[in-house]
Enzyme design. Structure first.
Site, PDB file in Angstrom:
ATOM      1  N   LEU A 142       0.819  -1.207   0.000  1.00  0.00           N
ATOM      2  CA  LEU A 142       0.000   0.000   0.000  1.00  0.00           C
ATOM      3  C   LEU A 142       0.858   1.264   0.000  1.00  0.00           C
ATOM      4  O   LEU A 142       0.476   2.281  -0.582  1.00  0.00           O
ATOM      5  CB  LEU A 142      -0.951  -0.009   1.196  1.00  0.00           C
ATOM      6  CG  LEU A 142      -2.032  -1.091   1.115  1.00  0.00           C
ATOM      7  CD1 LEU A 142      -2.822  -1.153   2.412  1.00  0.00           C
ATOM      8  CD2 LEU A 142      -2.969  -0.828  -0.059  1.00  0.00           C
ATOM      9  N   LYS A 143       2.017   1.207   0.628  1.00  0.00           N
ATOM     10  CA  LYS A 143       2.906   2.372   0.639  1.00  0.00           C
ATOM     11  C   LYS A 143       3.388   2.704  -0.763  1.00  0.00           C
ATOM     12  O   LYS A 143       3.349   3.868  -1.184  1.00  0.00           O
ATOM     13  CB  LYS A 143       4.087   2.107   1.574  1.00  0.00           C
ATOM     14  CG  LYS A 143       5.214   3.122   1.476  1.00  0.00           C
ATOM     15  CD  LYS A 143       4.777   4.539   1.803  1.00  0.00           C
ATOM     16  CE  LYS A 143       5.991   5.470   1.809  1.00  0.00           C
ATOM     17  NZ  LYS A 143       5.610   6.877   2.031  1.00  0.00           N
TER      18      LYS A 143
END
Length: 321
Positions: A166-167
């Site tokens: 997700l980062k």
């Protein structure tokens, strides 16, 4: 609980500063002795080595510039990992790599978390940054007090590695936003628009974004300073491409972004500030994309408050059970 922090750079120095400012028992380590000395003067303890830090601390946080750097540090610390130890990887890293290293920590009886941050250095400085955390729920509950000290909005993303996916996804979106903001501002100037007015039009419209409301300001100031460089952008969107490739997703936009930043690095150097990717268009058009009244760097005017866990939309009932 004793916390060790390795990596006192642009982001790590601010995250660890929040821990120290809020009374956490903190030990620090960095290759730059000046950064370490500054923390020791403020009350932190000095670790002579990463090995000593893993031996003496309960939770060890790494915030380093590359997966290779994290691996080098972890190889030193792994012999000291045992039951009760927690490794928290706050670097922007590869999902596969954090799973590999995390598995070694877990095999020795420790716990592993990938918990990268998002929101800019100015929010890291005030403890108002967002933090993703990938790990089992029991480990998340153990580290939540530290996460809510370093950040405002804390999201448990699932198993180890999920936070890293997700980062890099969110960093891809930020990069795409940056490039489109650059193009919009240059077109506005070329079309004869006042850039102060163009900035406000973008801000109050459906075209706004976090990137526009922060990075466009330092672009228009001319400093282009968000404490982030082109080589780091290239690393992040490269990691996103690797996630997509492993999942057999035929991306179209990200390969173009990689080409744009490769060209920017070739022209201006890998340590050039990332918003200066706009220079490619300034050079091509001969236009100066600056305007009066914008800050040289961003600051966070949101007051520091204890953080909290963010519950994903649609999962409120599940969280209440």
């Amino acid at each position: 609980m004793k916390v060790g922090f390795i990596g006192l750079g642009n982001v790590g120095g601010k995250l660890s500063g929040s821990l120290l400012r809020n009374g956490i028992d903190l030990t620090v380590h960095d290759l730059n002795e000046e950064l370490v000395n500054a923390f020791v003067e403020r009350g932190a303890k000095r670790a002579e080595s990463a090995v000593q830090m893993m031996r003496d601390c309960d939770a060890i946080i790494t915030c380093l510039p590359s997966p290779a750097a994290s691996d080098a540090v972890m190889q030193q610390m792994l012999p000291e990992v045992g039951p009760g130890k927690i490794w928290m990887e706050m670097s922007t890293t590869d999902e596969a790599e954090v799973k590999r290293l995390g598995a070694e920590v877990i095999a020795r009886g420790g716990a592993a978390v990938d918990c990268p941050v998002s929101g800019g250095c100015h929010r890291a400085a005030t403890g108002n940054i967002s933090i993703f955390a990938g790990c089992d729920r029991a480990t998340f509950e153990r580290i939540l007090p530290f996460l809510t000290t370093m950040g405002r909005r804390i999201l448990h993303t699932g198993e180890l590695g999920s936070a890293s996916v997700l980062k890099v996804l969110t960093n891809y979106l930020a990069t795409a936003n940056l490039v489109t903001c650059c193009e919009a501002l240059v077109v506005a100037r070329a079309a004869g628009m006042d850039l102060n007015t163009a900035y406000e039009a973008m801000k109050i419209s459906s075209g706004t974004s976090f990137v526009h409301e922060t990075e466009s300001q330092v672009i228009l100031n001319g400093s282009r300073d968000i404490s982030f460089t082109m080589d780091l952008v290239k690393k992040d969107i490269g990691l996103f491409q690797e996630v997509a490739d492993r999942a057999d997703v035929p991306l179209e936009i990200n390969p173009v972004l990689i080409d744009i930043f490769n060209d920017g690095i070739a022209r201006y150097g890998e340590r050039e500030l990332s918003p200066n990717i706009i220079r490619r268009l300034e050079d091509a058009t001969g236009l100066d994309i600056r305007a009066p009244g914008f800050p040289a760097e961003m600051s966070d005017d949101e007051p520091e408050e204890p953080g909290y866990e963010v519950i994903p939309q649609g999962k409120e009932l599940e969280a209440a059970e």
